[in-house]
Design an enzyme around this catalytic site. Structure first.
Site, short mmCIF file in Angstrom:
data_model
loop_
_atom_site.label_atom_id
_atom_site.label_comp_id
_atom_site.label_asym_id
_atom_site.label_seq_id
_atom_site.Cartn_x
_atom_site.Cartn_y
_atom_site.Cartn_z
N ASN A 78 0.84 -1.18 0.00
CA ASN A 78 0.00 0.00 0.00
C ASN A 78 0.89 1.25 0.00
O ASN A 78 2.11 1.16 0.03
CB ASN A 78 -0.94 -0.03 1.21
CG ASN A 78 -2.28 0.61 0.92
OD1 ASN A 78 -2.36 1.63 0.26
ND2 ASN A 78 -3.34 0.00 1.43
N ASP A 131 19.92 0.59 1.75
CA ASP A 131 21.36 0.59 1.45
C ASP A 131 21.88 -0.84 1.58
O ASP A 131 22.82 -1.22 0.89
CB ASP A 131 22.10 1.51 2.41
CG ASP A 131 21.55 2.93 2.38
OD1 ASP A 131 22.21 3.79 1.79
OD2 ASP A 131 20.46 3.15 2.93
N HIS A 173 23.71 3.92 12.08
CA HIS A 173 24.96 4.65 12.24
C HIS A 173 25.61 4.22 13.55
O HIS A 173 24.91 3.92 14.53
CB HIS A 173 24.70 6.15 12.24
CG HIS A 173 24.02 6.64 11.01
ND1 HIS A 173 24.68 6.88 9.83
CD2 HIS A 173 22.70 6.90 10.76
CE1 HIS A 173 23.82 7.29 8.90
NE2 HIS A 173 22.61 7.31 9.46
N ALA A 211 -0.34 -3.91 13.33
CA ALA A 211 -0.15 -2.50 13.01
C ALA A 211 0.58 -1.76 14.13
O ALA A 211 0.36 -2.00 15.31
CB ALA A 211 -1.50 -1.84 12.75
N THR A 217 12.30 -5.40 16.19
CA THR A 217 13.71 -5.21 16.54
C THR A 217 14.52 -6.50 16.47
O THR A 217 15.74 -6.45 16.51
CB THR A 217 13.84 -4.64 17.95
OG1 THR A 217 13.29 -5.58 18.89
CG2 THR A 217 13.12 -3.31 18.08
N ARG A 226 1.02 -15.26 19.64
CA ARG A 226 0.49 -16.62 19.55
C ARG A 226 0.87 -17.22 18.21
O ARG A 226 1.27 -16.52 17.28
CB ARG A 226 -1.03 -16.64 19.71
CG ARG A 226 -1.78 -15.87 18.61
CD ARG A 226 -3.27 -15.99 18.81
NE ARG A 226 -4.04 -15.27 17.80
CZ ARG A 226 -4.41 -15.77 16.63
NH1 ARG A 226 -4.02 -17.01 16.29
NH2 ARG A 226 -5.13 -15.06 15.78
#
Length: 212
Positions: free
Chosen positions: A87, A95, A117, A164, A169, A187
């Site tokens: 969407n 990169d 960085h 959403a 991470t 779950r």
């Protein structure tokens, strides 16, 4: 212009590198020109839109579609399978390499980040502005909800659903529902999902799962 192999090798190495290399900047400008042209297409220019997207991206499978506007650092480091849908406002900080499998769906305003960085401050100050890029992999059949951010080095296993607003991470296994900040597994996808499409709403005909 094709992106020089030397530039691709630097970005894909996983090492810290300078991001002001002149050859790199020239190649990126050429990619951004393609991106601009793609985003400037009219709704009726489906053929031109598809051609520009094929030129911009590393690869794009059959039956795939990206809703403009698309934002990308490069495009050439993103490799997408068949029957992909994104969407509007997909952002690819690519990169590093982004690999997306077949039958993946991405909601609006999703950001996929391969680049960061160094924490050491002198490596983030002129004239030594450096960065690093780690690959992101999204398995086939994944659904990523609106406003999700996926961080460098993450792999999402096939068929999983990312809720959403999540910030992913770390790796997410296959066949699970995961959400949150940081994103965590809530779950497994199972028998409940064979019958219900959302909360207590039963999947209606003709979409019921056939008897085994």
């Amino acid at each position: 212009m094709a992106v020089p192999q030397r530039v691709l090798d630097i970005m894909r190495s996983g090492d810290v590198y300078l991001c002001d290399d002149e050859e790199m900047l020239d190649a990126q400008r050429a990619q951004l020109e393609l991106l601009y042209d793609f985003n400037a297409t009219r709704p009726g220019e489906a053929g031109r839109r598809a051609t520009l997207l094929q030129r911009l991206l590393g690869s794009l499978g059959e039956g795939s579609y990206v809703e403009p506007p698309l934002h990308a650092n490069w495009g050439c480091n993103t490799f997408i399978g068949a029957r992909f849908y994104a969407n509007f406002n997909l952002t690819l900080v690519d990169d590093g390499v982004v690999t997306i499998g077949d039958d993946v769906m991405i909601g609006p305003n999703v950001t996929i980040v391969t680049t960061g960085h160094p924490i050491r401050p002198d490596l983030r100050k002129a004239p030594t502005v450096t960065q690093y890029s780690l690959p992101v992999t999204i398995g086939g059949g994944v659904w990523i909800g609106a406003n999700v951010t996926i961080l460098p080095g993450v792999t999402i296993g096939e068929n999983s659903v990312i809720g959403a607003g999540s910030v992913v991470t770390k790796d997410i296994p296959a066949n699970v529902v995961a959400y949150g900040n940081p994103c965590h597994v809530a779950r497994e996808i199972g028998e409940h999902d064979d019958v219900y499409y959302w909360r207590d709403r039963v999947i209606n005909a003709p979409f019921e799962k056939p008897e085994a």
